[in-house]
Scaffold this motif. Structure first.
Motif, PDB file in Angstrom:
ATOM      1  N   UNK A  87      29.899 -21.720  45.389  1.00  0.00           N
ATOM      2  CA  UNK A  87      28.791 -22.534  45.908  1.00  0.00           C
ATOM      3  C   UNK A  87      28.223 -21.807  47.112  1.00  0.00           C
ATOM      4  N   UNK A  88      26.905 -21.853  47.258  1.00  0.00           N
ATOM      5  CA  UNK A  88      26.276 -21.093  48.341  1.00  0.00           C
ATOM      6  C   UNK A  88      25.480 -21.969  49.310  1.00  0.00           C
ATOM      7  N   UNK A  89      25.357 -23.258  48.986  1.00  0.00           N
ATOM      8  CA  UNK A  89      24.590 -24.134  49.870  1.00  0.00           C
ATOM      9  C   UNK A  89      25.017 -25.590  49.639  1.00  0.00           C
ATOM     10  N   UNK A  90      24.420 -26.477  50.404  1.00  0.00           N
ATOM     11  CA  UNK A  90      24.766 -27.904  50.312  1.00  0.00           C
ATOM     12  C   UNK A  90      24.462 -28.465  48.933  1.00  0.00           C
ATOM     13  N   UNK A  91      23.359 -28.036  48.338  1.00  0.00           N
ATOM     14  CA  UNK A  91      22.994 -28.525  47.000  1.00  0.00           C
ATOM     15  C   UNK A  91      24.076 -28.189  45.984  1.00  0.00           C
ATOM     16  N   UNK A  92      24.583 -26.955  46.046  1.00  0.00           N
ATOM     17  CA  UNK A  92      25.646 -26.547  45.124  1.00  0.00           C
ATOM     18  C   UNK A  92      26.879 -27.427  45.283  1.00  0.00           C
ATOM     19  N   UNK A  93      27.230 -27.754  46.530  1.00  0.00           N
ATOM     20  CA  UNK A  93      28.411 -28.576  46.784  1.00  0.00           C
ATOM     21  C   UNK A  93      28.207 -30.004  46.278  1.00  0.00           C
ATOM     22  N   UNK A  94      27.028 -30.543  46.496  1.00  0.00           N
ATOM     23  CA  UNK A  94      26.758 -31.911  46.018  1.00  0.00           C
ATOM     24  C   UNK A  94      26.747 -31.955  44.489  1.00  0.00           C
ATOM     25  N   UNK A  95      26.229 -30.924  43.858  1.00  0.00           N
ATOM     26  CA  UNK A  95      26.240 -30.870  42.392  1.00  0.00           C
ATOM     27  C   UNK A  95      27.673 -30.768  41.862  1.00  0.00           C
ATOM     28  N   UNK A  96      28.524 -30.022  42.571  1.00  0.00           N
ATOM     29  CA  UNK A  96      29.944 -29.941  42.202  1.00  0.00           C
ATOM     30  C   UNK A  96      30.577 -31.330  42.273  1.00  0.00           C
ATOM     31  N   UNK A  97      30.309 -32.047  43.352  1.00  0.00           N
ATOM     32  CA  UNK A  97      30.856 -33.399  43.521  1.00  0.00           C
ATOM     33  C   UNK A  97      30.373 -34.327  42.405  1.00  0.00           C
ATOM     34  N   UNK A  98      29.107 -34.223  42.037  1.00  0.00           N
ATOM     35  CA  UNK A  98      28.567 -35.046  40.959  1.00  0.00           C
ATOM     36  C   UNK A  98      29.256 -34.736  39.630  1.00  0.00           C
ATOM     37  N   UNK A  99      29.494 -33.441  39.365  1.00  0.00           N
ATOM     38  CA  UNK A  99      30.172 -33.051  38.119  1.00  0.00           C
ATOM     39  C   UNK A  99      31.593 -33.617  38.077  1.00  0.00           C
ATOM     40  N   UNK A 305      37.688 -20.310  35.433  1.00  0.00           N
ATOM     41  CA  UNK A 305      37.905 -21.019  36.692  1.00  0.00           C
ATOM     42  C   UNK A 305      38.217 -22.493  36.450  1.00  0.00           C
ATOM     43  N   UNK A 306      38.906 -23.135  37.402  1.00  0.00           N
ATOM     44  CA  UNK A 306      39.178 -24.569  37.282  1.00  0.00           C
ATOM     45  C   UNK A 306      37.912 -25.381  37.528  1.00  0.00           C
ATOM     46  N   UNK A 307      37.773 -26.489  36.799  1.00  0.00           N
ATOM     47  CA  UNK A 307      36.611 -27.367  37.005  1.00  0.00           C
ATOM     48  C   UNK A 307      36.783 -28.233  38.248  1.00  0.00           C
ATOM     49  N   UNK A 308      37.998 -28.311  38.774  1.00  0.00           N
ATOM     50  CA  UNK A 308      38.302 -29.221  39.876  1.00  0.00           C
ATOM     51  C   UNK A 308      38.278 -28.542  41.252  1.00  0.00           C
ATOM     52  N   UNK A 309      37.845 -27.295  41.310  1.00  0.00           N
ATOM     53  CA  UNK A 309      37.797 -26.585  42.594  1.00  0.00           C
ATOM     54  C   UNK A 309      36.566 -25.697  42.649  1.00  0.00           C
ATOM     55  N   UNK A 310      36.152 -25.393  43.869  1.00  0.00           N
ATOM     56  CA  UNK A 310      35.008 -24.501  44.061  1.00  0.00           C
ATOM     57  C   UNK A 310      35.158 -23.796  45.406  1.00  0.00           C
ATOM     58  N   UNK A 311      34.591 -22.601  45.505  1.00  0.00           N
ATOM     59  CA  UNK A 311      34.634 -21.839  46.755  1.00  0.00           C
ATOM     60  C   UNK A 311      33.231 -21.796  47.354  1.00  0.00           C
ATOM     61  N   UNK A 312      33.094 -22.362  48.543  1.00  0.00           N
ATOM     62  CA  UNK A 312      31.821 -22.262  49.267  1.00  0.00           C
ATOM     63  C   UNK A 312      31.814 -20.933  50.016  1.00  0.00           C
ATOM     64  N   UNK A 313      30.839 -20.075  49.702  1.00  0.00           N
ATOM     65  CA  UNK A 313      30.746 -18.765  50.347  1.00  0.00           C
ATOM     66  C   UNK A 313      29.787 -18.854  51.540  1.00  0.00           C
ATOM     67  N   UNK A 314      30.257 -18.417  52.707  1.00  0.00           N
ATOM     68  CA  UNK A 314      29.391 -18.415  53.876  1.00  0.00           C
ATOM     69  C   UNK A 314      28.185 -17.522  53.625  1.00  0.00           C
TER      70      UNK A 314
END
Length: 669
Positions: A87-99, A305-314
């Protein structure tokens, strides 16, 4: 003292030293003076020397590093070490949470946020509480065994506080302070400086001398485990697992946090993005994981990759510096790459003095002038790159860069081949190309000659001992011993590695020769098809072009390469010194097999074969292994935890086999 008394004292000392190691390296709370610690360790060393039968693998004395290894063994992980989606931004993180919430059909999910350590992912195995094996991540399914190297990390326990058997996963890294100290020592010795802590740490573990790893003083954080059955019932969440790992004696990063929703995740990300430079180690992002283990099982994994985890890259750090000059670098194929020379500046934890400008067109497109203030970033936090010019700071003293017309290394005229943006030096005697060609030839994917790194290759070339790759096989012991920093042991190992490389299969030699457009895969296809160097160099264009995956450019390049008199002479010299020029890998089946010419995709986790082994055996039967499911796919081999590829194959009504069926067909005559 008899052996019974000695054993009792040795056990007391080992227990005392491990307690002190845990307090010092894990808890950062030293309990005794260095002098007292050293006295106890010295007493243990003396007792083990007097009673060698009392030396065990979990003894603190074994952390100093064993003898150098001849090679790395392969280790299959108990469960795959999957990579994380990004994930590279807030939108990516929110989309991950929605999934996640959609997949679980819940309104709220608790997450655990952890710092993403910029190091080397490793696995450590314990049997009845005793450390027995260490490995790199490798391709996720199979890694390289680094048991002795990993043992040198003092914060990794050699014996746990409970007699359990499990495999833990963690990130080994080099602390910033140790990295600076190491580079200072290298500078004083006139050695090249290490690029960054991540490469320094990974390089320390992925080399064959454990004593060198011990000198580097690495550290480790453990963040996951493959639990034994009896523990699975008592641990329901990731946060509980981290607590249990600490109780067993592992070093867990204290900067993790359990949050109740995505808003908590965003606050954690914002906090540590601002504080990352304050940490004593490098981080390049945040890892976000579903806390509840049962929910993780329900969500499962994709192939990668696991569907239950994500890496936010600075986001890449941007800094401004001054473009002092531009120099040219001549590569193995003669391509001339402009390199920006910059006023030194700190960027993403390292000092940057140079950055690639790719080609002359990029200089023109960005409007670069010597003396400009330029903004640079690290692509993926690794490669320095010039982003733009700050034209507002121009003073009028800046001057244009004029691309030279002749090679900076050999003064041959530079040419631009039609259809290419790069300038090339086409002189076969250009020293820069010869050196880069030698470095490529000895590299791991090619002839894999241990001990012949870039520095040694340049040293041999500058000393006049080698001019082309055939000269490597005529090196003499007395010539090497006369060189600086070449001792008897290193010379002996180097000559043995050169000798060993003579038996490599043909595809390694083909790739090492650096034939234009022929990569590692192309070299293997050619070697499998023609089997000997003689048959390949006598192949016609028509014979080459009909091979699947050999296009017109590669076919023409292979033809032109073998027509050169210089190449004919080189191959004759290589054969004369005893290099193998025959393919010795898995043979292509000479008769039609059910899998011949079939397009096959592998997905999920295979139990009895690694992905590489399955691919090689399929290709040996004439199958074409690809990575994407499409209408052209004939067969999908689905292992455990097969994900989206299986669903797509089912939608397209593609034949699906499990591993048992695959093995049955591979054995079919």
């Amino acid at each position: 003292m008899d052996i019974g008394q000695a054993k009792q004292r040795v056990d007391e000392l080992k227990q005392w030293i491990e307690i002190q190691n845990h307090a010092y390296y894990v808890l950062d709370q030293p309990q005794v003076s260095d002098q007292e610690y050293d006295q106890k360790l010295r007493e243990l060393v003396l007792l083990e020397e007097q009673f060698p039968s009392l030396v065990t693998n979990d003894s603190p004395t074994q952390r100093v590093g064993a003898e150098p290894l001849p090679f790395f063994n392969k280790v299959k992980h108990q469960e795959p070490m999957l990579s994380l989606g990004n994930a590279f931004n807030e939108t990516d993180l929110r989309e991950f949470d929605q999934r996640v919430r959609k997949a679980l059909q819940v309104d709220h999910v608790h997450y655990v946020c952890e710092l993403k350590i910029d190091g080397l992912a490793v696995a450590a195995r314990y049997e009845d509480g005793v450390y027995t094996l260490g490995a790199t991540r490798g391709d996720g399914e199979t890694g390289e065994e680094i048991t002795q190297n990993l043992k040198t990390i003092h914060s990794l326990p050699l014996r746990l506080k409970e007699s359990i058997s499990l495999e833990v996963r963690g990130e080994a890294y080099m602390p910033k302070e140790q990295f600076l100290r190491l580079n200072q020592q290298r500078a004083e010795r006139g050695e090249p400086l290490l690029a960054n802590p991540r490469n320094a740490g990974a390089g320390s573990l992925r080399q064959l001398d454990p004593k060198l790893a011990a000198e580097r003083k690495l550290d480790i954080f453990i963040y996951a485990a493959v639990l034994p059955v009896e523990q699975q019932a008592t641990i329901q969440s990731h946060s509980q697992l981290l607590d249990r790992l600490e109780k067993w004696g592992f070093k867990v990063n204290p900067c993790h946090e359990k949050v109740t929703d995505i808003e908590g995740v965003l606050r954690f990300v914002e906090k540590w993005q601002a504080k990352r430079t304050e940490l004593p180690y490098e981080i390049d992002g945040i890892v976000i994981k579903v806390d509840r283990l049962e929910w993780r099982q329900r969500m499962g994994n994709t192939a990668k990759s696991p569907r239950w985890a994500i890496a936010y890259k600075f986001p890449a750090e941007l800094v401004e510096t001054i473009l002092i000059d531009i120099e040219l670098n001549v590569g193995r194929t003669g391509v001339v790459t402009p390199i920006a020379l910059l006023t030194p500046v700190q960027l993403a934890g390292t000092t940057v003095k140079r950055a690639s400008l790719h080609n002359e067109d990029m200089i023109r497109e960005k409007g670069l002038l010597l003396g400009d203030h330029v903004v640079i970033k690290k692509a993926g936090d690794i490669i320095p790159e010039v982003v733009k010019v700050n034209k507002e700071k121009r003073t009028g003293d800046e001057r244009p860069f004029v691309m030279p017309t002749h090679c900076p290394e050999c003064q041959s005229e530079l040419v631009r081949i039609e259809g290419e943006v790069a300038l090339r030096c086409q002189s076969p005697d250009c020293p820069a190309q010869l050196i880069e060609g030698l470095i490529h030839f000895v590299s791991r994917p090619a002839m894999n000659i241990e001990g012949l790194g870039e520095k040694v290759v340049r040293q041999l070339f500058q000393a006049g001992l080698i001019h082309d790759v055939a000269d490597l096989y005529s090196l003499k012991e007395e010539e090497l011993l006369a060189l600086e920093r070449m001792g008897e042991r290193s010379v002996e190992k180097l000559l043995q590695a050169i000798q060993t490389s003579k038996s490599n299969s043909l595809e390694r030699l083909l790739f090492g020769l650096g034939i234009r457009f022929v990569g590692a895969k192309g070299a293997k296809i050619l070697a499998q098809k023609f089997e000997t160097m003689d048959q390949l160099r006598n192949a016609t264009y028509e014979q080459l072009i009909v091979i699947d995956e050999i296009g017109p450019k590669m076919a023409e390049s292979v033809q032109l390469y073998f027509q050169q008199e210089k190449v004919k002479d080189l191959l004759m010299r290589l054969e004369k010194v005893g290099l193998n020029v025959t393919y010795t890998g898995p043979k292509l089946s000479l008769k039609e097999h059910e899998l011949t010419d079939k397009r096959v995709v592998l997905t999920g986790t295979l139990e009895k074969l690694t992905r590489k082994e399955a691919t090689e055996r399929l290709e040996a039967l004439g199958a074409k292994v690809t990575g994407t499911v499409s209408k052209k796919t004939d067969l999908l081999v689905a292992g455990a935890n097969a994900g989206s590829k299986r669903k797509k194959a089912e939608q397209l009504e593609i034949t699906i086999w499990d591993e048992t069926k695959l093995l049955e067909m591979l054995e079919k005559k």
